[in-house]
Write a protein that holds these residues in place. Sequence first.
Motif, short mmCIF file in Angstrom:
data_model
loop_
_atom_site.label_atom_id
_atom_site.label_comp_id
_atom_site.label_asym_id
_atom_site.label_seq_id
_atom_site.Cartn_x
_atom_site.Cartn_y
_atom_site.Cartn_z
N ARG A 97 0.83 -1.22 0.00
CA ARG A 97 0.00 0.00 0.00
C ARG A 97 0.87 1.26 0.00
O ARG A 97 0.53 2.26 -0.62
CB ARG A 97 -0.93 0.01 1.22
CG ARG A 97 -2.06 -1.00 1.12
CD ARG A 97 -3.00 -0.84 2.33
NE ARG A 97 -2.25 -0.97 3.58
CZ ARG A 97 -2.25 -2.06 4.34
NH1 ARG A 97 -2.96 -3.10 4.01
NH2 ARG A 97 -1.54 -2.10 5.45
N THR A 98 1.98 1.21 0.70
CA THR A 98 2.90 2.35 0.74
C THR A 98 3.49 2.59 -0.63
O THR A 98 3.57 3.73 -1.10
CB THR A 98 4.03 2.10 1.77
OG1 THR A 98 3.44 1.90 3.05
CG2 THR A 98 5.01 3.24 1.82
N VAL A 99 3.91 1.53 -1.30
CA VAL A 99 4.48 1.64 -2.64
C VAL A 99 3.44 2.20 -3.61
O VAL A 99 3.73 3.09 -4.42
CB VAL A 99 5.02 0.28 -3.13
CG1 VAL A 99 5.48 0.35 -4.57
CG2 VAL A 99 6.15 -0.19 -2.22
N ALA B 40 3.73 5.66 -5.61
CA ALA B 40 3.69 5.62 -7.07
C ALA B 40 2.60 6.55 -7.62
O ALA B 40 2.82 7.27 -8.61
CB ALA B 40 3.46 4.19 -7.56
N ALA B 41 1.44 6.57 -6.98
CA ALA B 41 0.36 7.46 -7.42
C ALA B 41 0.78 8.92 -7.31
O ALA B 41 0.52 9.73 -8.21
CB ALA B 41 -0.91 7.20 -6.61
N LYS B 42 1.44 9.28 -6.22
CA LYS B 42 1.92 10.64 -6.02
C LYS B 42 2.95 11.01 -7.09
O LYS B 42 2.92 12.10 -7.67
CB LYS B 42 2.52 10.78 -4.62
CG LYS B 42 3.30 12.05 -4.36
CD LYS B 42 2.45 13.29 -4.39
CE LYS B 42 3.27 14.48 -3.90
NZ LYS B 42 2.89 15.72 -4.56
N MET B 43 3.86 10.09 -7.37
CA MET B 43 4.90 10.37 -8.36
C MET B 43 4.32 10.47 -9.77
O MET B 43 4.76 11.29 -10.57
CB MET B 43 6.01 9.33 -8.27
CG MET B 43 6.78 9.45 -6.96
SD MET B 43 8.12 8.28 -6.79
CE MET B 43 9.30 8.97 -7.92
N ARG B 44 3.30 9.66 -10.09
CA ARG B 44 2.62 9.79 -11.39
C ARG B 44 1.94 11.15 -11.50
O ARG B 44 2.00 11.81 -12.53
CB ARG B 44 1.62 8.65 -11.59
CG ARG B 44 2.25 7.35 -12.04
CD ARG B 44 1.20 6.34 -12.48
NE ARG B 44 0.34 5.91 -11.40
CZ ARG B 44 0.62 4.92 -10.55
NH1 ARG B 44 1.74 4.25 -10.68
NH2 ARG B 44 -0.23 4.60 -9.60
N ALA B 45 1.27 11.57 -10.42
CA ALA B 45 0.61 12.88 -10.42
C ALA B 45 1.63 14.00 -10.59
O ALA B 45 1.39 14.96 -11.34
CB ALA B 45 -0.20 13.06 -9.14
N ASP B 46 2.76 13.91 -9.90
CA ASP B 46 3.83 14.91 -10.05
C ASP B 46 4.33 14.95 -11.48
O ASP B 46 4.55 16.03 -12.05
CB ASP B 46 5.00 14.62 -9.10
CG ASP B 46 4.68 14.88 -7.65
OD1 ASP B 46 3.60 15.46 -7.35
OD2 ASP B 46 5.50 14.50 -6.79
N HIS B 47 4.50 13.79 -12.09
CA HIS B 47 4.96 13.72 -13.48
C HIS B 47 3.96 14.39 -14.42
O HIS B 47 4.34 15.15 -15.30
CB HIS B 47 5.19 12.26 -13.88
CG HIS B 47 5.60 12.12 -15.31
ND1 HIS B 47 4.70 11.89 -16.31
CD2 HIS B 47 6.82 12.21 -15.89
CE1 HIS B 47 5.33 11.82 -17.45
NE2 HIS B 47 6.62 12.01 -17.23
N GLU B 48 2.68 14.10 -14.22
CA GLU B 48 1.65 14.71 -15.06
C GLU B 48 1.63 16.22 -14.90
O GLU B 48 1.49 16.95 -15.88
CB GLU B 48 0.28 14.11 -14.73
CG GLU B 48 0.13 12.68 -15.20
CD GLU B 48 -1.17 12.04 -14.73
OE1 GLU B 48 -2.06 12.76 -14.21
OE2 GLU B 48 -1.26 10.81 -14.88
N GLU B 49 1.80 16.70 -13.68
CA GLU B 49 1.81 18.14 -13.43
C GLU B 49 2.99 18.81 -14.11
O GLU B 49 2.84 19.84 -14.76
CB GLU B 49 1.86 18.41 -11.92
CG GLU B 49 1.83 19.89 -11.58
CD GLU B 49 1.87 20.12 -10.08
OE1 GLU B 49 2.41 21.17 -9.69
OE2 GLU B 49 1.39 19.27 -9.32
N VAL B 50 4.16 18.24 -14.00
CA VAL B 50 5.35 18.82 -14.61
C VAL B 50 5.25 18.76 -16.13
O VAL B 50 5.54 19.74 -16.83
CB VAL B 50 6.63 18.10 -14.12
CG1 VAL B 50 7.84 18.48 -14.95
CG2 VAL B 50 6.88 18.41 -12.65
N SER B 51 4.82 17.62 -16.68
CA SER B 51 4.77 17.49 -18.13
C SER B 51 3.66 18.33 -18.75
O SER B 51 3.71 18.63 -19.94
CB SER B 51 4.64 16.02 -18.54
OG SER B 51 3.46 15.46 -18.02
#
Length: 103
Positions: free
Chosen positions: A42-44, A48-59
Amino acid sequence: HRIHVGEGERAAAELTDAHLAEALAALDRDGIVLVHNAIEPRTVERLAAKMRADHEEVSAHRPMVGNESLQPPRDHPYLLAEICYNPFAIQVLLALLGEGFYW
């Protein structure tokens, strides 16, 4: 090489002697070992969801060129002792490097 952490090991926060020996042998032979399930799934997934959201925001603001990387989040609730001070990683490193190492 992959070692799967069992439920008993997770409850004790310690690899069995057999798994520890297997990890050390893999490090000696291959230079790497995967300690599967060392971090709660669950932690992973949450990280991962947070990092995908960060990637979408930056891109969305600039095109990603080539093989760019984003830093993982370094604040609550994503910076956890389970990741930074993982008992299984510490156990393997202590066995590999000896009691004198520190992090």
